[in-house]
Design an enzyme around this catalytic site. Structure first.
Site, PDB file in Angstrom:
ATOM      1  N   HIS A  17      34.065  41.429  27.296  1.00 46.02           N
ATOM      2  CA  HIS A  17      33.079  40.334  27.238  1.00 46.02           C
ATOM      3  C   HIS A  17      31.663  40.892  27.377  1.00 46.02           C
ATOM      4  CE1 HIS A  17      36.428  37.632  29.072  1.00 46.02           C
ATOM      5  NE2 HIS A  17      36.274  37.264  27.815  1.00 46.02           N
ATOM      6  N   SER A 128      41.308  38.778  29.617  1.00 40.02           N
ATOM      7  CA  SER A 128      41.291  38.362  31.026  1.00 40.02           C
ATOM      8  C   SER A 128      42.709  38.225  31.556  1.00 40.02           C
ATOM      9  CB  SER A 128      40.563  37.019  31.169  1.00 40.02           C
ATOM     10  OG  SER A 128      39.225  37.144  30.780  1.00 40.02           O
TER      11      SER A 128
END
Ligand code: PNS
Length: 161
Positions: A17, A128
């Site tokens: 990210h 994630s």
């Protein structure tokens, strides 16, 4: 002045990210990392915790802000005067879902385009959910997330024990 948003769950923010955030921040005057607050998934971190982690790891990037939203990304983009939606593409497996989402958002809000950045190869495998799972079973996540985030993940999982 071009305004972009990078919407997502960020549960937690990964180095993948961050790579997208850094690169997108160089392409637009203002980039808002926007955490979705109405996910169907049960998150590991509360929205407030995710905001704090994102603010910390983005603190050295001057034109990046962190925000939260509920409901549709397109509605949020309309409300905030966004020009562009940023999404990262890791592999071809992301493509179908991302294409559908971009086309839906464009139908809802034709003025706004989605710009895809391809994830740097070193983070192509990363998500994630991988981070959460590796940490849950005692694996080392230091390659996957910034140090502050790794600490928070282990702390959270210890509490859950
Ligand atoms: O990090 P994620 O979980 O891949 O992010 C997905 C996200 C938050 C970008 C997506 O689920 C989303 O935009 N949700 C808001 C609801 C919405 O706008 N749906 C219509 C587009 S299909």
């Amino acid at each position: 002045m071009a305004k972009a948003i990078y919407p997502g769950s960020f549960d937690p923010v990964t180095k993948g990210h961050l790579d997208i955030i850094r690169r997108a921040s160089q392409m637009f005057d203002e980039l808002t990392v926007s955490i979705l607050n109405n996910s169907n998934k049960i998150p590991l971190f509360s929205v407030d915790e995710r905001v704090k982690m994102l603010q910390s790891v983005c603190s050295d990037i001057a034109n990046v802000k962190v925000d939260t939203f509920s409901g549709l990304t397109a509605e949020y983009a309309r409300r905030t005067g966004t020009d562009v939606i940023i999404r990262g593409l890791r592999a071809v497996t992301d493509f179908e879902y991302e294409l559908q989402m971009a086309q839906t958002n464009r139908k809802l809000l034709p003025r706004v385009d989605t710009v895809f950045l391809t994830t740097s190869l070193e983070y192509a495998y990363l998500s994630s959910s991988t981070v959460r799972e590796v940490a849950l079973y005692g694996g080392d996540i230091s390659e996957f997330v910034p140090p502050l985030v790794a600490e928070e993940v282990y702390r959270k999982l210890e509490k859950a024990d």
